[in-house]
Every structure is written in structure tokens, then in C-alpha cells.
Design a protein around this motif. Structure first.
Motif, PDB file in Angstrom:
ATOM      1  N   TRP A 125       0.836  -1.205   0.000  1.00 29.44           N
ATOM      2  CA  TRP A 125       0.000   0.000   0.000  1.00 29.44           C
ATOM      3  C   TRP A 125       0.870   1.254   0.000  1.00 29.44           C
ATOM      4  N   GLN A 126       1.907   1.272   0.824  1.00 33.52           N
ATOM      5  CA  GLN A 126       2.805   2.425   0.882  1.00 33.52           C
ATOM      6  C   GLN A 126       3.554   2.603  -0.438  1.00 33.52           C
ATOM      7  N   THR A 127       3.963   1.487  -1.024  1.00 36.59           N
ATOM      8  CA  THR A 127       4.655   1.559  -2.315  1.00 36.59           C
ATOM      9  C   THR A 127       3.750   2.163  -3.386  1.00 36.59           C
ATOM     10  N   THR A 128       2.499   1.708  -3.380  1.00 31.03           N
ATOM     11  CA  THR A 128       1.560   2.185  -4.395  1.00 31.03           C
ATOM     12  C   THR A 128       1.232   3.663  -4.214  1.00 31.03           C
ATOM     13  N   THR A 129       0.896   4.060  -2.992  1.00 30.84           N
ATOM     14  CA  THR A 129       0.416   5.425  -2.756  1.00 30.84           C
ATOM     15  C   THR A 129       1.536   6.464  -2.686  1.00 30.84           C
ATOM     16  N   ARG A 130       2.701   6.065  -2.207  1.00 38.98           N
ATOM     17  CA  ARG A 130       3.785   7.040  -2.015  1.00 38.98           C
ATOM     18  C   ARG A 130       4.814   7.053  -3.143  1.00 38.98           C
ATOM     19  N   ILE A 131       4.964   5.929  -3.817  1.00 41.30           N
ATOM     20  CA  ILE A 131       6.011   5.829  -4.833  1.00 41.30           C
ATOM     21  C   ILE A 131       5.434   5.735  -6.247  1.00 41.30           C
ATOM     22  N   ILE A 132       4.523   4.796  -6.456  1.00 39.14           N
ATOM     23  CA  ILE A 132       4.070   4.486  -7.811  1.00 39.14           C
ATOM     24  C   ILE A 132       3.085   5.520  -8.342  1.00 39.14           C
ATOM     25  N   LEU A 133       2.010   5.782  -7.587  1.00 43.75           N
ATOM     26  CA  LEU A 133       0.972   6.685  -8.096  1.00 43.75           C
ATOM     27  C   LEU A 133       1.480   8.097  -8.373  1.00 43.75           C
ATOM     28  N   PRO A 134       2.268   8.717  -7.482  1.00 46.87           N
ATOM     29  CA  PRO A 134       2.782  10.062  -7.811  1.00 46.87           C
ATOM     30  C   PRO A 134       3.583  10.088  -9.112  1.00 46.87           C
ATOM     31  N   GLN A 135       4.419   9.051  -9.327  1.00 49.00           N
ATOM     32  CA  GLN A 135       5.193   9.002 -10.566  1.00 49.00           C
ATOM     33  C   GLN A 135       4.293   8.757 -11.771  1.00 49.00           C
ATOM     34  N   MET A 136       3.278   7.907 -11.601  1.00 48.79           N
ATOM     35  CA  MET A 136       2.366   7.630 -12.696  1.00 48.79           C
ATOM     36  C   MET A 136       1.641   8.894 -13.130  1.00 48.79           C
ATOM     37  N   LEU A 195      -7.523  27.784 -23.436  1.00 58.08           N
ATOM     38  CA  LEU A 195      -6.366  28.519 -22.923  1.00 58.08           C
ATOM     39  C   LEU A 195      -6.307  28.435 -21.399  1.00 58.08           C
ATOM     40  N   ALA A 196      -7.460  28.607 -20.747  1.00 51.57           N
ATOM     41  CA  ALA A 196      -7.509  28.519 -19.285  1.00 51.57           C
ATOM     42  C   ALA A 196      -7.133  27.114 -18.825  1.00 51.57           C
ATOM     43  N   LEU A 197      -7.613  26.118 -19.544  1.00 54.43           N
ATOM     44  CA  LEU A 197      -7.313  24.739 -19.182  1.00 54.43           C
ATOM     45  C   LEU A 197      -5.830  24.431 -19.385  1.00 54.43           C
ATOM     46  N   THR A 198      -5.268  24.930 -20.484  1.00 54.32           N
ATOM     47  CA  THR A 198      -3.839  24.729 -20.749  1.00 54.32           C
ATOM     48  C   THR A 198      -2.989  25.363 -19.653  1.00 54.32           C
ATOM     49  N   ALA A 199      -3.358  26.562 -19.243  1.00 56.36           N
ATOM     50  CA  ALA A 199      -2.623  27.260 -18.187  1.00 56.36           C
ATOM     51  C   ALA A 199      -2.693  26.482 -16.873  1.00 56.36           C
ATOM     52  N   PHE A 200      -3.868  25.923 -16.575  1.00 57.15           N
ATOM     53  CA  PHE A 200      -4.038  25.145 -15.346  1.00 57.15           C
ATOM     54  C   PHE A 200      -3.132  23.919 -15.347  1.00 57.15           C
ATOM     55  N   PHE A 201      -3.102  23.190 -16.459  1.00 56.97           N
ATOM     56  CA  PHE A 201      -2.274  21.987 -16.513  1.00 56.97           C
ATOM     57  C   PHE A 201      -0.792  22.321 -16.551  1.00 56.97           C
ATOM     58  N   LYS A 202      -0.427  23.440 -17.145  1.00 58.41           N
ATOM     59  CA  LYS A 202       0.973  23.881 -17.096  1.00 58.41           C
ATOM     60  C   LYS A 202       1.390  24.135 -15.644  1.00 58.41           C
ATOM     61  N   TRP A 203       0.493  24.743 -14.889  1.00 55.25           N
ATOM     62  CA  TRP A 203       0.766  24.990 -13.474  1.00 55.25           C
ATOM     63  C   TRP A 203       0.932  23.674 -12.724  1.00 55.25           C
ATOM     64  N   LEU A 204       0.061  22.710 -13.019  1.00 54.28           N
ATOM     65  CA  LEU A 204       0.172  21.404 -12.375  1.00 54.28           C
ATOM     66  C   LEU A 204       1.497  20.732 -12.723  1.00 54.28           C
ATOM     67  N   GLU A 205       1.894  20.805 -13.998  1.00 52.89           N
ATOM     68  CA  GLU A 205       3.139  20.177 -14.416  1.00 52.89           C
ATOM     69  C   GLU A 205       4.330  20.798 -13.699  1.00 52.89           C
ATOM     70  N   GLN A 206       4.329  22.128 -13.571  1.00 50.29           N
ATOM     71  CA  GLN A 206       5.418  22.790 -12.871  1.00 50.29           C
ATOM     72  C   GLN A 206       5.451  22.395 -11.396  1.00 50.29           C
ATOM     73  N   ARG A 207       4.282  22.245 -10.803  1.00 50.82           N
ATOM     74  CA  ARG A 207       4.211  21.861  -9.399  1.00 50.82           C
ATOM     75  C   ARG A 207       4.740  20.446  -9.189  1.00 50.82           C
ATOM     76  N   PHE A 208       4.366  19.532 -10.066  1.00 46.85           N
ATOM     77  CA  PHE A 208       4.803  18.146  -9.938  1.00 46.85           C
ATOM     78  C   PHE A 208       6.299  17.999 -10.173  1.00 46.85           C
ATOM     79  N   LYS A 209       6.874  18.881 -10.974  1.00 45.89           N
ATOM     80  CA  LYS A 209       8.304  18.790 -11.271  1.00 45.89           C
ATOM     81  C   LYS A 209       9.161  18.964 -10.029  1.00 45.89           C
ATOM     82  N   PHE A 210       8.660  19.770  -9.086  1.00 48.34           N
ATOM     83  CA  PHE A 210       9.475  20.102  -7.926  1.00 48.34           C
ATOM     84  C   PHE A 210       9.057  19.350  -6.671  1.00 48.34           C
ATOM     85  N   GLU A 211       8.147  18.400  -6.832  1.00 51.18           N
ATOM     86  CA  GLU A 211       7.732  17.629  -5.654  1.00 51.18           C
ATOM     87  C   GLU A 211       8.553  16.358  -5.545  1.00 51.18           C
TER      88      GLU A 211
END
Length: 211
Positions: A125-136, A195-211
Motif C-alpha cells: 500500500w505504501q509503495t503504491t500510494t507514495r512511490i508508484i501513483l505520484p510518478q504515474m 487557454l484557461a485549461l492549458t494554463a491550469f495543466f501547465k501549473w500542475l506540471e510545474q508543481r509536480f516537477k518540484f515535488e
């Protein structure tokens, strides 16, 4: 002219929000079903994804709106409000696409990640929720973004099942006033939404890059 088109845009946005909120979780469940060790479940999930991705969304919408009520014996119990039927069609269709996106995200994860988790003493469970899913989700995010933008544009198919959305009102004004200007307004509204949707997902991508 602008007011009815904005009302149609509200219907478009509402369908998008409902479809995206339901199809992403359902797609993830389908991904798990495909990877299930129980063969009938895996086979059914594979078959569902194949059918939904292999037939046109418009055909599926027409079947749900007009075909289900014609099924002998049970058709009268399957009559749905047009908007509800359209939401169901979009959810079922896009869940299949998101399932394949998530499956691709899982396949992109190196097997060494699982082995490293075992060495660290993490539970499954820890492997799935902490390691696998975030990377997926990090890997799948660009594809989810593209599919979500496609969903915004596909909402125009509501026009075919007589649900009054943005394109419906644009066409109505065009027929009434004999001008193509409403089509340009509709195009601008779609562009603003994407455009609004693209901006939102760009923000998400930038956030995930640094987590």
C-alpha cells in the motif's frame, strides 16, 4: 447575441466539469481492472476499453439518447434526460481513454522502483500510494492535459443530440440573422476555455516537477 451564447457556454463548461470529474477516477479504476490478476475482470476491462475507443463518441451518444429507450422490454426504464444521457456518454467514453493513459504511465515506471521499495521495507500500500501513483500521474499529466482539451472541443457534439450548448446557440443566431459572426464568437469562447485549461495543466506540471 452574446447572452444566449454565454448561456450555452455555461452548459459546455458544466458538461466538461462533470465528465472530467467522473471519467478520470473511472479511468483509473479501469486501469486497475486491466492489470487485475483475475482474468475475467481483466478481459472485461480490455473489451470495454476496446469498444469505447474503437467506436465514435457521436455514435455512443446517439445510442444512449435514442437507442437505449428502444430496447425491447426494458427500454422504458432507460429513458434519460438528454443532458444526463450526454454526460453518461462522455464519462463512459473518456474513461476508456484515461484508462489507457494511466496504463501507459504505470508502464513507464521502472521496475527498480518496486524493488527499491521492498528493500526500504515499504508495504504494498505504501509503495503504491507514495512511490508508484505520484510518478504515474507525473508521467500521465501531459496526456491527461491533451485529452482534457479534446474533451472541451468534443462538447460541441451535444448539438447532435439536441442539448442547447454553445454551438447550438451560435447556429441559431446564424440562421436568424444570416451572419457568420456568431461562429467567430463561439470560436473565441472555445479558445478562451482551452487557454484557461492549458494554463491550469501547465501549473500542475510545474508543481509536480518540484515535488
Amino acid at each position: 447575441m452574446i447572452k444566449p451564447m454565454l448561456e450555452g457556454a455555461q452548459m459546455t463548461v458544466l458538461l466538461f466539469l462533470i465528465a472530467i470529474a467522473a471519467s478520470i477516477p473511472l479511468g483509473f479504476v479501469l486501469t486497475l481492472a486491466v492489470k487485475s490478476s483475475i482474468k475475467p475482470i481483466s478481459w472485461l476491462a480490455h473489451s470495454y476499453i476496446y469498444v469505447m475507443r474503437g467506436t465514435p463518441l457521436l455514435l455512443q451518444l446517439l445510442f444512449i439518447c435514442f437507442g437505449l429507450p428502444m430496447i425491447p422490454g426494458i427500454g422504458e426504464f432507460l429513458v434519460l434526460d438528454r443532458f444526463a444521457a450526454a454526460c453518461l456518454g462522455f464519462i463512459l467514453n473518456y474513461a476508456a481513454y484515461f484508462a489507457e493513459i494511466f496504463r501507459g504511465g504505470l508502464l513507464a515506471i521502472d521496475k527498480g522502483q518496486y524493488e527499491a521499495s521492498q528493500v526500504l521495507g515499504l508495504s504494498k500500500w505504501q509503495t503504491t500510494t507514495r512511490i508508484i501513483l505520484p510518478q504515474m500521474f507525473r508521467v500521465a499529466l501531459p496526456s491527461v492535459s491533451n485529452e482534457s482539451i479534446t474533451l472541451v472541443k468534443d462538447t460541441a457534439l451535444l448539438y447532435a443530440v439536441a442539448v442547447p450548448e454553445l454551438l447550438h446557440y451560435a447556429q441559431t443566431v446564424v440562421n436568424r440573422d444570416f451572419t457568420i459572426v456568431p461562429f467567430f464568437f463561439a470560436g473565441v469562447i472555445y479558445l478562451i476555455m482551452t487557454l484557461a485549461l492549458t494554463a491550469f495543466f501547465k501549473w500542475l506540471e510545474q508543481r509536480f516537477k518540484f515535488e
